[in-house]
Scaffold this motif. Structure first.
Motif, PDB file in Angstrom:
ATOM      1  N   HIS A 199       0.839  -1.395  -0.088  1.00  0.00           N
ATOM      2  CA  HIS A 199      -0.060  -0.288  -0.020  1.00  0.00           C
ATOM      3  C   HIS A 199       0.795   1.273   0.035  1.00  0.00           C
ATOM      4  CE1 HIS A 199      -3.197  -2.593   0.401  1.00  0.00           C
ATOM      5  NE2 HIS A 199      -3.514  -2.591   1.716  1.00  0.00           N
ATOM      6  N   GLN A 200       0.604   2.154  -0.975  1.00  0.00           N
ATOM      7  CA  GLN A 200       1.062   3.536  -0.935  1.00  0.00           C
ATOM      8  C   GLN A 200       0.306   4.447  -1.159  1.00  0.00           C
ATOM      9  OE1 GLN A 200       3.470   2.199  -4.462  1.00  0.00           O
ATOM     10  NE2 GLN A 200       5.443   2.989  -3.521  1.00  0.00           N
ATOM     11  N   VAL A 201      -1.020   4.383  -2.002  1.00  0.00           N
ATOM     12  CA  VAL A 201      -1.908   5.387  -2.085  1.00  0.00           C
ATOM     13  C   VAL A 201      -3.158   4.979  -1.371  1.00  0.00           C
ATOM     14  CG1 VAL A 201      -2.882   6.652  -3.919  1.00  0.00           C
ATOM     15  CG2 VAL A 201      -0.618   5.622  -4.346  1.00  0.00           C
ATOM     16  N   ILE A 202      -3.803   6.103  -1.046  1.00  0.00           N
ATOM     17  CA  ILE A 202      -5.323   6.072  -0.740  1.00  0.00           C
ATOM     18  C   ILE A 202      -6.174   6.423  -1.620  1.00  0.00           C
ATOM     19  CG2 ILE A 202      -7.209   6.854   1.027  1.00  0.00           C
ATOM     20  CD1 ILE A 202      -4.942   7.173   3.135  1.00  0.00           C
ATOM     21  N   LEU A 203      -6.591   5.457  -2.560  1.00  0.00           N
ATOM     22  CA  LEU A 203      -7.706   5.942  -3.664  1.00  0.00           C
ATOM     23  C   LEU A 203      -9.004   6.542  -3.179  1.00  0.00           C
ATOM     24  CD1 LEU A 203      -6.604   2.775  -5.974  1.00  0.00           C
ATOM     25  CD2 LEU A 203      -5.831   5.331  -6.092  1.00  0.00           C
ATOM     26  N   GLU A 204      -9.504   6.010  -2.070  1.00  0.00           N
ATOM     27  CA  GLU A 204     -10.695   6.298  -1.558  1.00  0.00           C
ATOM     28  C   GLU A 204     -10.853   6.115  -0.043  1.00  0.00           C
ATOM     29  OE1 GLU A 204     -15.391   4.472  -1.927  1.00  0.00           O
ATOM     30  OE2 GLU A 204     -14.263   4.492  -3.787  1.00  0.00           O
ATOM     31  N   ASP A 205     -11.452   7.069   0.534  1.00  0.00           N
ATOM     32  CA  ASP A 205     -11.823   6.986   1.912  1.00  0.00           C
ATOM     33  C   ASP A 205     -12.976   7.897   1.970  1.00  0.00           C
ATOM     34  OD1 ASP A 205     -12.013   6.903   4.685  1.00  0.00           O
ATOM     35  OD2 ASP A 205     -10.182   7.440   5.128  1.00  0.00           O
ATOM     36  N   THR A 206     -14.282   7.123   1.911  1.00  0.00           N
ATOM     37  CA  THR A 206     -15.576   7.882   1.990  1.00  0.00           C
ATOM     38  C   THR A 206     -16.301   7.476   3.394  1.00  0.00           C
ATOM     39  OG1 THR A 206     -16.595   5.961   0.906  1.00  0.00           O
ATOM     40  CG2 THR A 206     -15.840   8.007  -0.361  1.00  0.00           C
ATOM     41  N   ARG A 207     -15.448   7.012   4.536  1.00  0.00           N
ATOM     42  CA  ARG A 207     -15.897   6.432   5.510  1.00  0.00           C
ATOM     43  C   ARG A 207     -16.478   7.855   6.392  1.00  0.00           C
ATOM     44  NH1 ARG A 207     -11.519   3.676   8.514  1.00  0.00           N
ATOM     45  NH2 ARG A 207     -10.306   5.345   7.065  1.00  0.00           N
ATOM     46  N   ILE A 208     -17.525   7.760   7.212  1.00  0.00           N
ATOM     47  CA  ILE A 208     -18.129   8.803   7.906  1.00  0.00           C
ATOM     48  C   ILE A 208     -17.278   9.272   9.065  1.00  0.00           C
ATOM     49  CG2 ILE A 208     -20.261   9.858   8.717  1.00  0.00           C
ATOM     50  CD1 ILE A 208     -21.891   7.819   7.438  1.00  0.00           C
ATOM     51  N   PRO A 209     -16.836  10.761   9.069  1.00  0.00           N
ATOM     52  CA  PRO A 209     -16.190  11.038  10.273  1.00  0.00           C
ATOM     53  C   PRO A 209     -16.893  10.968  11.535  1.00  0.00           C
ATOM     54  CG  PRO A 209     -15.927  12.554   8.476  1.00  0.00           C
ATOM     55  CD  PRO A 209     -16.918  11.552   8.146  1.00  0.00           C
ATOM     56  N   PRO A 210     -16.245  11.038  12.811  1.00  0.00           N
ATOM     57  CA  PRO A 210     -16.802  11.065  13.964  1.00  0.00           C
ATOM     58  C   PRO A 210     -17.394  12.554  14.129  1.00  0.00           C
ATOM     59  CG  PRO A 210     -14.500  10.754  14.306  1.00  0.00           C
ATOM     60  CD  PRO A 210     -14.769  10.716  13.004  1.00  0.00           C
ATOM     61  N   ALA A 211     -18.009  12.840  15.196  1.00  0.00           N
ATOM     62  CA  ALA A 211     -18.434  14.248  15.524  1.00  0.00           C
ATOM     63  C   ALA A 211     -17.194  15.057  15.934  1.00  0.00           C
ATOM     64  CB  ALA A 211     -19.574  14.162  16.587  1.00  0.00           C
ATOM     65  N   GLY A 212     -17.236  16.382  15.549  1.00  0.00           N
ATOM     66  CA  GLY A 212     -16.081  17.240  15.851  1.00  0.00           C
ATOM     67  C   GLY A 212     -14.811  16.921  15.280  1.00  0.00           C
ATOM     68  N   MET A 213     -14.755  15.971  14.300  1.00  0.00           N
ATOM     69  CA  MET A 213     -13.345  15.671  13.669  1.00  0.00           C
ATOM     70  C   MET A 213     -12.664  16.768  12.852  1.00  0.00           C
ATOM     71  SD  MET A 213     -12.280  12.452  11.222  1.00  0.00           S
ATOM     72  CE  MET A 213     -10.584  11.890  11.332  1.00  0.00           C
ATOM     73  N   MET A 214     -11.374  17.037  13.519  1.00  0.00           N
ATOM     74  CA  MET A 214     -10.587  18.424  12.751  1.00  0.00           C
ATOM     75  C   MET A 214      -9.311  17.350  12.377  1.00  0.00           C
ATOM     76  SD  MET A 214     -11.840  21.215  13.600  1.00  0.00           S
ATOM     77  CE  MET A 214     -12.700  22.164  14.749  1.00  0.00           C
ATOM     78  N   PRO A 215      -9.549  16.937  11.006  1.00  0.00           N
ATOM     79  CA  PRO A 215      -8.469  15.987  10.491  1.00  0.00           C
ATOM     80  C   PRO A 215      -7.214  16.505  10.086  1.00  0.00           C
ATOM     81  CG  PRO A 215     -10.109  16.648   8.730  1.00  0.00           C
ATOM     82  CD  PRO A 215     -10.506  17.370  10.005  1.00  0.00           C
ATOM     83  N   THR A 216      -6.261  15.838   9.887  1.00  0.00           N
ATOM     84  CA  THR A 216      -4.951  16.133   9.220  1.00  0.00           C
ATOM     85  C   THR A 216      -4.935  15.333   7.766  1.00  0.00           C
ATOM     86  OG1 THR A 216      -3.888  14.271  10.451  1.00  0.00           O
ATOM     87  CG2 THR A 216      -3.909  16.370  11.718  1.00  0.00           C
ATOM     88  N   ALA A 217      -3.826  15.556   7.097  1.00  0.00           N
ATOM     89  CA  ALA A 217      -3.784  14.837   6.032  1.00  0.00           C
ATOM     90  C   ALA A 217      -3.800  13.314   6.076  1.00  0.00           C
ATOM     91  CB  ALA A 217      -2.283  15.411   5.450  1.00  0.00           C
ATOM     92  N   ARG A 218      -3.411  12.818   7.288  1.00  0.00           N
ATOM     93  CA  ARG A 218      -3.482  11.371   7.383  1.00  0.00           C
ATOM     94  C   ARG A 218      -4.901  11.119   7.283  1.00  0.00           C
ATOM     95  NH1 ARG A 218      -0.459   7.433  11.012  1.00  0.00           N
ATOM     96  NH2 ARG A 218      -2.023   5.956  11.437  1.00  0.00           N
ATOM     97  N   THR A 219      -5.581  11.680   8.152  1.00  0.00           N
ATOM     98  CA  THR A 219      -7.133  11.377   8.287  1.00  0.00           C
ATOM     99  C   THR A 219      -8.212  11.891   7.347  1.00  0.00           C
ATOM    100  OG1 THR A 219      -7.285  12.579   9.857  1.00  0.00           O
ATOM    101  CG2 THR A 219      -6.618  10.503  10.516  1.00  0.00           C
ATOM    102  N   ALA A 220      -7.950  12.894   6.633  1.00  0.00           N
ATOM    103  CA  ALA A 220      -8.911  13.476   5.503  1.00  0.00           C
ATOM    104  C   ALA A 220      -9.290  12.604   4.664  1.00  0.00           C
ATOM    105  CB  ALA A 220      -8.111  14.703   4.946  1.00  0.00           C
TER     106      ALA A 220
END
Length: 589
Positions: A409-430
């Motif tokens: 694994h090198q690339v995240i092609l899709e991450d459409t999972r629903i964030p939790p309440a109040g999430m302030m993401p970084t590049a890791r979790t966006a």
């Protein structure tokens, strides 16, 4: 008093023999700094069976087992190192990159890692009696934050745990949440704040690949290791980690008993309030069936009971709403409505072992599935299907393609999972592939709204509209890909056997909503089966029950086969599957 579930030693020994792989080519060991190192303990981490003498056998006032040694054995924590899906994935990873399995084993069997048995990385060196019980009692109750020896500790991610140790004359201290622990004749006990700290869980529930950085789809190197799992970080960026809304991992995944109870069978032990249960509720509800099939006659009824509890827990993770459903619509005219899913958990929905977990919306109209159908045990990617998933991949031939092997694994092609309440993401979790912006105070939204439009049935009268939020722990594609890639032992074959014996991870309905629409102007003799785009629900919708010999996907309320439509959809699903297989095809190294 009912007997406690007992795990047998024989299957462990057998599994060790079955998983013995051919020697891998010489490869340097990974550099895994931080935490207690192999050979670093005078007193080994003991097997969980050592704790049953004192911490099992009691029941609540309504006759439920509650002590740790009665609930832990059926959890995925206890079975982390003998889980057939993990073992097959581990073998393939070790084929592709010898010794990377030591990183996996460090989390899945801390006792084996610190004993120096993480190499070879296929797990063949593990002691089948003391190191095949996964994340055991000592893993948590001897865990310390490590600041006494390392000012940078505790470390989040990659299982960099520190453990208390004994001396020539004293046993290691076990830590718990009580300021006045009950005297134990076997070991010293004292309060340890770290055992109630979410950072203790975060030591394993964030995982990075130490060998590959994350790339953007265009090949740009982010300079950060590829995130294989980010559950703790997702929580830490949410409102669950701060202020008045703080809820620790332990608050949710180890719910407390409501009555005061002794936490040990030692005579005179006081009853304690808020005793936390040790079934470690999570998202792997099919895991209980998998383990039951893999280790028959070991703890059958206990695994069944644990699965019921897991399903009940999952049903608290989301809220499903049907919006703007019209009271009536003319036959054949567009039926428009919205569906909203709200994440009630403290991390992304779904989270955990992200590669194969899949959540989606299934829409059924007048007894036929019109979106989110399953054909040939695969989700049909129809134009309106709404999915919540993580798709990793790698660069190949100058482009990013999906892949199923964690070592690549090198690339995240899709991450459409629903964030939790109040999430302030970084590049890791966006999020990737769906916009969740617009939450309160600059946070991401913790809900998703899907728009649907379908032709109303040609039959006049009442038409039932049913929407399900469905979830699968793993998929047929992932299981078959891992099994086919296995070349070094029989763990792939064993995985397929268990996959089939345990019902092939049928979709489970986390939430269901229904509404009735009055269809006007329809021909009274028209056939619902003739409406374009409708599929027989009896083979695509899950009701949580399994017919004998079936896949668990049969729904009530349909008496017609609709074979022409179903056949066309099956062909479309097969074509879609072939395209995915072509895109995912990789060379096993």
């Amino acid at each position: 008093m009912r007997g406690r579930p007992t795990r047998r030693a024989a299957p462990f020994a057998l599994l060790g023999l079955l998983c013995a792989a051919q020697p891998a080519a010489a490869q340097p060991r990974l550099n895994l700094p931080g935490g207690t190192q192999p050979g670093g303990l005078r007193t080994p981490l003991e097997a969980g069976g050592q704790c049953t003498e004192c911490h099992s056998g009691l029941e609540t006032s309504d006759n439920r087992r509650y002590l740790p040694a009665d609930l832990w054995p059926t959890s995925m924590m206890a079975n982390a190192s003998r889980d057939p899906l993990f073992r097959a994935t581990l073998s393939v990873a070790e084929q592709q990159r010898p010794n990377i399995g030591e990183l996996c084993l460090r989390c899945h069997t801390p006792a084996g890692f610190v004993a120096g048995h993480g190499v070879p990385g296929n797990g063949s060196a593990l002691d089948p009696f003391s190191e095949n019980d996964g994340v055991n009692c000592d893993t948590c109750h001897r865990s310390v934050d490590g600041r006494d020896t390392d000012p940078m500790a505790p470390y989040i991610g990659n299982a960099r745990l520190f453990f208390s140790d004994g001396t020539d004359t004293t046993a290691p201290t076990r830590f718990g949440p009580r300021a006045d622990p009950t005297f134990s004749p076997r070991h010293p006990a004292m309060r340890g704040e770290f055992i109630s700290d979410s950072r203790m869980c975060g030591q394993c529930h964030d995982v990075d690949n130490p060998l590959l950085n994350r790339l953007l789809p265009d090949g740009t190197d982010t300079g950060q290791p590829f995130p294989l799992q980010s559950t703790y970080t997702e929580w830490a960026q949410s409102e669950f980690s701060r202020g008045s809304t703080l809820r620790s991992c332990q608050n949710c995944h180890m719910p407390a008993e409501t009555e005061a109870l002794p936490v040990t069978r030692i005579p005179g032990a006081p009853a304690r309030p808020m005793h936390r249960r040790h079934d470690f509720l999570g998202a792997n509800e099919w895991g209980m069936a998998m383990l039951r099939a893999a280790f028959p006659d070991e703890m059958d009824s206990a695994f069944d009971e644990a699965r019921v509890r897991q399903r009940g827990f999952l049903q608290t993770s989301a809220r499903l709403e049907l919006l703007d459903v019209p009271a009536q619509v003319r036959a054949g005219e567009p039926l428009n409505f919205r569906v909203r899913v709200t994440n009630l958990s403290g991390h992304k929905l779904p989270t955990g072992y992200e590669d194969a977990r899949l959540m989606w919306l299934q829409v059924e109209l007048a007894g036929r599935v019109v979106s989110g159908a399953m054909v040939d045990d695969e989700l049909v990617e129809d134009p309106q299907v709404r999915t919540y998933r993580f798709i990793p991949g790698h660069r190949e031939g100058g482009r990013a393609v999906p892949g199923d092997f964690v070592t690549q694994h090198q690339v995240i092609l899709e991450d459409t999972r629903i964030p939790p309440a109040g999430m302030m993401p970084t590049a890791r979790t966006a999020p990737v592939g769906r916009d969740y912006s617009g939450g309160l105070n600059g946070a991401l939204r913790h809900d998703d709204t899907a728009m649907y439009s379908f032709a109303a049935p040609a039959v006049g009268g009442s038409a039932e509209l049913t929407v399900r939020l469905l979830y699968r722990t793993t998929t047929r594609h992932y299981v078959e890909t891992i099994a086919a890639a296995n070349q070094s032992d029989n763990t792939g074959t064993r995985l397929l056997q268990v996959w089939n014996a345990a019902g092939r991870a049928p979709p489970f309905a986390i939430a269901t909503q229904q509404a009735t629409v009055q269809v006007t102007g329809g021909a009274p003799d028209a056939s619902v089966a003739d409406v374009p785009g409708l599929v027989d629900a009896s083979v695509t919708a899950d009701t949580g029950t399994t017919a004998p010999g079936g896949c668990g996907c049969r729904a009530a309320g349909s008496s017609r086969s609709g074979m022409s439509t179903l056949g066309a959809l099956a062909l479309a699903a097969l074509a879609s599957r072939r395209r995915r297989r072509g895109a995912r095809e990789e060379r096993t190294r």
